[in-house]
Write a protein that holds these residues in place. Structure first.
Motif, PDB file in Angstrom:
ATOM      1  N   GLN A  15       0.982  -1.169  -0.006  1.00 20.48           N
ATOM      2  CA  GLN A  15      -0.002   0.227  -0.040  1.00 20.48           C
ATOM      3  C   GLN A  15       0.863   1.461  -0.140  1.00 20.48           C
ATOM      4  OE1 GLN A  15      -3.651   0.812   2.104  1.00 20.48           O
ATOM      5  NE2 GLN A  15      -2.434  -0.071   3.759  1.00 20.48           N
ATOM      6  N   ILE A  16       2.043   1.355   1.031  1.00 17.11           N
ATOM      7  CA  ILE A  16       2.707   2.545   1.153  1.00 17.11           C
ATOM      8  C   ILE A  16       3.422   2.822  -0.258  1.00 17.11           C
ATOM      9  CG2 ILE A  16       4.519   3.828   2.241  1.00 17.11           C
ATOM     10  CD1 ILE A  16       3.372   2.409   4.837  1.00 17.11           C
ATOM     11  N   GLU A  42      11.055  -7.132  -3.090  1.00 22.34           N
ATOM     12  CA  GLU A  42       9.697  -7.714  -2.658  1.00 22.34           C
ATOM     13  C   GLU A  42      10.090  -9.145  -2.312  1.00 22.34           C
ATOM     14  OE1 GLU A  42       6.772  -7.787  -1.549  1.00 22.34           O
ATOM     15  OE2 GLU A  42       6.159  -6.153  -1.638  1.00 22.34           O
ATOM     16  N   ASN A 131       6.864  -1.374  10.596  1.00 26.36           N
ATOM     17  CA  ASN A 131       6.632  -1.533  12.116  1.00 26.36           C
ATOM     18  C   ASN A 131       7.169  -2.772  12.853  1.00 26.36           C
ATOM     19  OD1 ASN A 131       5.918   0.880  12.898  1.00 26.36           O
ATOM     20  ND2 ASN A 131       3.912   0.679  11.935  1.00 26.36           N
TER      21      ASN A 131
END
Ligand code: NAX
Length: 327
Positions: A15-16, A42, A131
């Motif tokens: 998403q980011i 990725e 995170n």
């Protein structure tokens, strides 16, 4: 014209990434005169989706986008990179304890730190977004012994920008009138958005808002904004997170405006009594590609308590990853 610089982005099909890559390629991060080569990492199952993103990047015909490399191998994606934005991470799943989460992310950030150590430019600037960002940055940094620890940073800029926007809304003033607030500590609910030095139109912010609102509403609204976005959107912050990553890297590379500071998660040098080595949000100014902690700010008892609480959380996270042998 300038030579292209190499910019690695991990989790590039996420998403980011879908917002971030286009902003980097259009020149928002390093300037409208700086060509870039994107080096995208990725996991193997996401390479097909990543290829679709690459097709769109090409379809934008960005004049500054000199080349695109994709890989599922950090040794390829990080080769000679000048900037590395580490976005891909293992999300917390239901029932996961903090130790499990830190361990799962250690499996990502340890090898990525080692790969940066081995193949990145010796001057690489690293920003960890994934995170738990501060401790993931610590893991990467500790596994890159040949690089300067200060080259590893974590993102608290989204919290910083959220804090500006909440104060602007409360005071009815434009965001551009707000200067010098600080996000201290961890990018988590213990962060401390500090208005004690902030100004609105050059006047102390805390003279313009209620102390009770500041202590009992503002701080938690900023700290819990991520959860509010998930609740409203059904997905976590993405475009705003990408925008904050752009702001962080742009200011680090190109400098902060005279007389103003921003918040960056950086290895503590012991300033303000924060244990050395923790990746902790500090007020910084940037110049010539280097950041410096703003020194000598007064710290009230209220601030001290908040700054120590978020440092304590980061110390506990460090203890966990030490136990796991990740640092
Ligand atoms: P997504 O799940 O949409 O994308 C993450 C991508 O990372 C996926 O495509 C996945 O395949 C990839 N990935 C996983 N492991 C990888 C590895 N070892 N190497 C390379 N790629 C890998 O998440 P997104 O919404 O883009 O968020 C990414 C991270 O940013 C999350 O950890 C999220 O918690 C964190 N955030 C941090 C913020 C901050 O302020 N520091 C705010 C926004 C965001 O919540």
């Amino acid at each position: 014209t300038k030579q292209p610089v190499r910019v690695a982005v991990t989790g590039a099909a996420g998403q980011i990434g879908y917002s971030l890559l286009f902003r980097i390629a259009s020149g928002d991060m390093l300037g409208k005169d700086q060509p870039v080569i994107l080096q995208l990492l990725e996991i193997t199952p996401a390479l097909k989706a990543l290829n679709g993103v690459v097709m769109e990047l090409r379809d934008c015909a960005f004049p500054l986008l000199a080349d695109i490399v994709t890989s599922d191998d950090p040794m390829v994606a990080f080769k000679d990179v000048d900037y590395a934005l580490l976005v891909g991470a293992m999300p917390r799943k239901a029932g996961m304890e903090r130790g499990d989460l830190l361990g799962a992310n250690g499996g990502i950030f340890k090898p990525q730190g080692e790969a940066l150590n081995a193949v990145a430019s010796r001057d690489v600037k690293v920003l960890v977004v994934g995170n738990p960002a501060n401790t993931n940055a610590l893991i990467a940094q500790q596994n890159a012994p040949d690089l300067n620890p200060g080259q590893f940073t974590a993102m608290v800029r989204l919290d910083h920008n959220r804090a500006i926007s909440q104060l602007a809304e409360k005071t009815g003033k434009p965001v551009s009138s707000i200067k010098n607030l600080t996000i201290w500590g961890n990018h988590s609910s213990t962060q401390y958005p500090d208005l004690s030095q902030a100004t609105v139109d050059g006047q102390p912010a805390l003279d313009q808002v209620d102390r009770d609102w500041y202590e009992n509403s503002y701080i938690s609204t900023v700290a819990k904004r991520g959860a509010a976005i998930i609740e409203a959107r059904g997905l976590s912050s993405a475009a705003s997170a990408a925008s904050a990553a752009i702001d962080h890297m742009r200011d680090w590379a190109l400098g902060t405006p005279e007389g103003e500071w921003v918040s960056m998660g950086i290895p503590s040098d012991g300033s303000y009594g924060i244990p050395e080595g923790l990746i902790y949000g500090f007020p910084v100014t940037c110049k010539n590609g280097k950041y410096e902690i703003v020194q000598g700010l007064p710290v009230s008892d209220f601030s001290r308590g908040k700054m120590d609480a978020t440092a304590q959380e980061l110390s506990e996270e460090r203890d966990e990853v030490r136990k796991l042998g990740l640092v």
